[in-house]
Enzyme design. Structure first.
Site, PDB file in Angstrom:
ATOM      1  N   TYR A 155      26.508  33.895  17.828  1.00  0.00           N
ATOM      2  CA  TYR A 155      27.193  35.139  18.211  1.00  0.00           C
ATOM      3  C   TYR A 155      28.152  35.584  17.097  1.00  0.00           C
ATOM      4  O   TYR A 155      28.452  36.761  16.948  1.00  0.00           O
ATOM      5  CB  TYR A 155      27.917  34.940  19.546  1.00  0.00           C
ATOM      6  CG  TYR A 155      28.223  36.226  20.278  1.00  0.00           C
ATOM      7  CD1 TYR A 155      27.215  37.129  20.623  1.00  0.00           C
ATOM      8  CD2 TYR A 155      29.532  36.556  20.635  1.00  0.00           C
ATOM      9  CE1 TYR A 155      27.498  38.300  21.297  1.00  0.00           C
ATOM     10  CE2 TYR A 155      29.833  37.721  21.317  1.00  0.00           C
ATOM     11  CZ  TYR A 155      28.813  38.589  21.642  1.00  0.00           C
ATOM     12  OH  TYR A 155      29.089  39.756  22.311  1.00  0.00           O
ATOM     13  N   LYS A 162      34.678  40.667  19.684  1.00  0.00           N
ATOM     14  CA  LYS A 162      35.020  40.724  21.117  1.00  0.00           C
ATOM     15  C   LYS A 162      36.441  40.220  21.358  1.00  0.00           C
ATOM     16  O   LYS A 162      37.135  40.719  22.248  1.00  0.00           O
ATOM     17  CB  LYS A 162      34.011  39.930  21.955  1.00  0.00           C
ATOM     18  CG  LYS A 162      32.618  40.542  22.013  1.00  0.00           C
ATOM     19  CD  LYS A 162      32.595  41.940  22.586  1.00  0.00           C
ATOM     20  CE  LYS A 162      31.191  42.455  22.852  1.00  0.00           C
ATOM     21  NZ  LYS A 162      31.180  43.910  23.105  1.00  0.00           N
TER      22      LYS A 162
HETATM   23  P1  NAD Z   1      22.605  48.349  24.750  1.00  0.00           P
HETATM   24  O1  NAD Z   1      21.878  48.174  23.472  1.00  0.00           O
HETATM   25  O2  NAD Z   1      21.891  48.975  25.862  1.00  0.00           O
HETATM   26  O3  NAD Z   1      23.972  49.146  24.518  1.00  0.00           O
HETATM   27  C1  NAD Z   1      24.663  49.143  23.293  1.00  0.00           C
HETATM   28  C2  NAD Z   1      24.978  50.587  22.997  1.00  0.00           C
HETATM   29  O4  NAD Z   1      25.781  50.715  21.824  1.00  0.00           O
HETATM   30  C3  NAD Z   1      23.702  51.416  22.749  1.00  0.00           C
HETATM   31  O5  NAD Z   1      23.658  52.505  23.627  1.00  0.00           O
HETATM   32  C4  NAD Z   1      23.861  51.883  21.325  1.00  0.00           C
HETATM   33  O6  NAD Z   1      23.286  53.145  21.077  1.00  0.00           O
HETATM   34  C5  NAD Z   1      25.390  51.938  21.248  1.00  0.00           C
HETATM   35  N1  NAD Z   1      25.855  52.085  19.870  1.00  0.00           N
HETATM   36  C6  NAD Z   1      25.644  51.237  18.812  1.00  0.00           C
HETATM   37  N2  NAD Z   1      26.164  51.781  17.693  1.00  0.00           N
HETATM   38  C7  NAD Z   1      26.722  52.977  18.060  1.00  0.00           C
HETATM   39  C8  NAD Z   1      27.394  54.008  17.365  1.00  0.00           C
HETATM   40  N3  NAD Z   1      27.627  53.943  16.030  1.00  0.00           N
HETATM   41  N4  NAD Z   1      27.822  55.099  18.054  1.00  0.00           N
HETATM   42  C9  NAD Z   1      27.605  55.204  19.379  1.00  0.00           C
HETATM   43  N5  NAD Z   1      26.980  54.253  20.104  1.00  0.00           N
HETATM   44  C10 NAD Z   1      26.533  53.162  19.436  1.00  0.00           C
HETATM   45  O7  NAD Z   1      23.115  46.878  25.139  1.00  0.00           O
HETATM   46  P2  NAD Z   1      24.172  46.398  26.254  1.00  0.00           P
HETATM   47  O8  NAD Z   1      23.911  44.947  26.376  1.00  0.00           O
HETATM   48  O9  NAD Z   1      24.094  47.277  27.432  1.00  0.00           O
HETATM   49  O10 NAD Z   1      25.565  46.553  25.512  1.00  0.00           O
HETATM   50  C11 NAD Z   1      26.645  47.273  26.066  1.00  0.00           C
HETATM   51  C12 NAD Z   1      27.949  46.512  25.897  1.00  0.00           C
HETATM   52  O11 NAD Z   1      27.916  45.349  26.720  1.00  0.00           O
HETATM   53  C13 NAD Z   1      28.217  46.017  24.477  1.00  0.00           C
HETATM   54  O12 NAD Z   1      29.600  46.110  24.205  1.00  0.00           O
HETATM   55  C14 NAD Z   1      27.810  44.562  24.564  1.00  0.00           C
HETATM   56  O13 NAD Z   1      28.408  43.755  23.572  1.00  0.00           O
HETATM   57  C15 NAD Z   1      28.328  44.240  25.936  1.00  0.00           C
HETATM   58  N6  NAD Z   1      27.823  42.989  26.537  1.00  0.00           N
HETATM   59  C16 NAD Z   1      26.480  42.756  26.617  1.00  0.00           C
HETATM   60  C17 NAD Z   1      26.026  41.585  27.185  1.00  0.00           C
HETATM   61  C18 NAD Z   1      24.544  41.274  27.264  1.00  0.00           C
HETATM   62  O14 NAD Z   1      24.185  40.107  27.421  1.00  0.00           O
HETATM   63  N7  NAD Z   1      23.682  42.265  27.186  1.00  0.00           N
HETATM   64  C19 NAD Z   1      26.938  40.641  27.683  1.00  0.00           C
HETATM   65  C20 NAD Z   1      28.306  40.910  27.601  1.00  0.00           C
HETATM   66  C21 NAD Z   1      28.737  42.098  27.026  1.00  0.00           C
END
Ligand code: NAD
Length: 262
Positions: A155, A162
């Site tokens: 990670y 984070k």
């Molecule tokens: P996802 O890929 O669906 O969402 C990530 C989003 O970030 C996408 O919509 C992408 O277009 C956007 N993004 C990236 N660069 C960008 C930019 N320059 N401008 C605007 N938008 C931008 O994946 P997700 O898992 O739904 O991620 C959403 C959040 O949840 C993130 O912060 C991620 O770290 C967090 N998260 C995810 C998990 C997991 O296991 N999936 C767990 C904990 C936290």
């Protein structure tokens, strides 16, 4: 009547129907919130538009959060379209794939900068841009992960980002407190999304998570959506600066269950 009836929610970070942002959007819509959606750029428009239509959302705007000009435009448009805003969701993260593999000490300066800029600073920048439009009693929310606190192999720089995001949540909560706006984070367990696919070893981690978590189940975007509704509703009126775990209890564990003897 839904608990978000009469509230307006602006959601940043919708990429597709697997996105955590989509779970949040659906849950908030189901509770009566009026929705606005922002997505990263043109390449995603084809996927995002039909999702927006499904929740009766007419405000759909592209915004690359690494660009101050994009943020300023979307904030001005949202202000004009909605007047005041009650809920701001930041569900965005990005790191170059090469940085999510191998030792952390190999993180490049540029890779570090990019991860911090898009995954952390953008929350600060959005909070500032939307400050004039946030209604008293409103809430901001971002998405974090356990790798902020403990080492999760691969990670890497995203764990460091984070940590900074969680610290930013506390500082923003302090800044926005006098304005009556709350700022919180949800620490979600692993979910199979586009962003997660970039973390090397994610599949194994996903499987092991369900074996170790007290509830013995993975979590869903619906779970995160429901928790987001709570945190952004008046039910959480005096909760701010917090990180709420939606992780089947995984974070309370020290070691996995010992194997049973035959
Ligand atoms: P996802 O890929 O669906 O969402 C990530 C989003 O970030 C996408 O919509 C992408 O277009 C956007 N993004 C990236 N660069 C960008 C930019 N320059 N401008 C605007 N938008 C931008 O994946 P997700 O898992 O739904 O991620 C959403 C959040 O949840 C993130 O912060 C991620 O770290 C967090 N998260 C995810 C998990 C997991 O296991 N999936 C767990 C904990 C936290």
């Amino acid at each position: 009547m839904g608990i978000l009836e009469g509230k307006t929610a602006l959601v940043f970070g919708l990429a597709n129907e697997r996105s955590i942002a989509w779970g949040i959007t659906q849950a908030m819509h189901a509770q009566g919130a009026k929705i606005g959606i922002s997505y990263a750029g043109e390449a995603l428009e084809r996927r995002v538009r039909p999702l927006a239509a499904a929740v009766g959302c007419a405000f759909v705007e592209a915004c690359d959060v690494s660009k101050d000009a994009d943020i300023a435009v979307v904030a001005a448009k949202a202000g004009a379209a909605f007047g005041q805003i009650d809920i701001l969701i930041h569900s965005i993260a990005f790191a170059v794939r090469d940085e999510l593999n191998g030792p952390y000490y190999n993180t490049s300066r540029e890779g570090f900068r990019t991860a911090m800029d898009i995954s952390v600073y953008s929350f600060v920048a959005l909070a500032r841009a939307f400050q004039p439009w946030m209604r008293r009693g409103g809430a901001m929310l971002c998405m974090t992960y356990y790798g902020a606190e403990k080492v999760v192999p691969h990670y890497n720089v995203m764990g460091v980002a984070k940590s900074a995001l969680e610290a930013s949540t506390r500082y923003l909560a302090y800044d926005f407190g006098p304005q009556g706006v709350r700022v919180n984070a949800i620490s979600a367990g692993p979910i199979r999304t586009l962003a997660a696919a970039g973390v090397s070893g994610f599949k194994d981690m996903y499987r092991q998570f369900a074996e170790m978590a007290p509830l013995r189940e993975n979590i869903t975007t619906e779970d995160v959506g429901n928790a987001a509704v709570f945190l952004c509703s008046d039910m959480a009126a005096h909760i701010t600066g917090e990180v709420l775990y939606v992780d089947s209890g995984y974070n309370i564990m020290g070691v996995p269950e010992p194997p049973t003897k035959e």
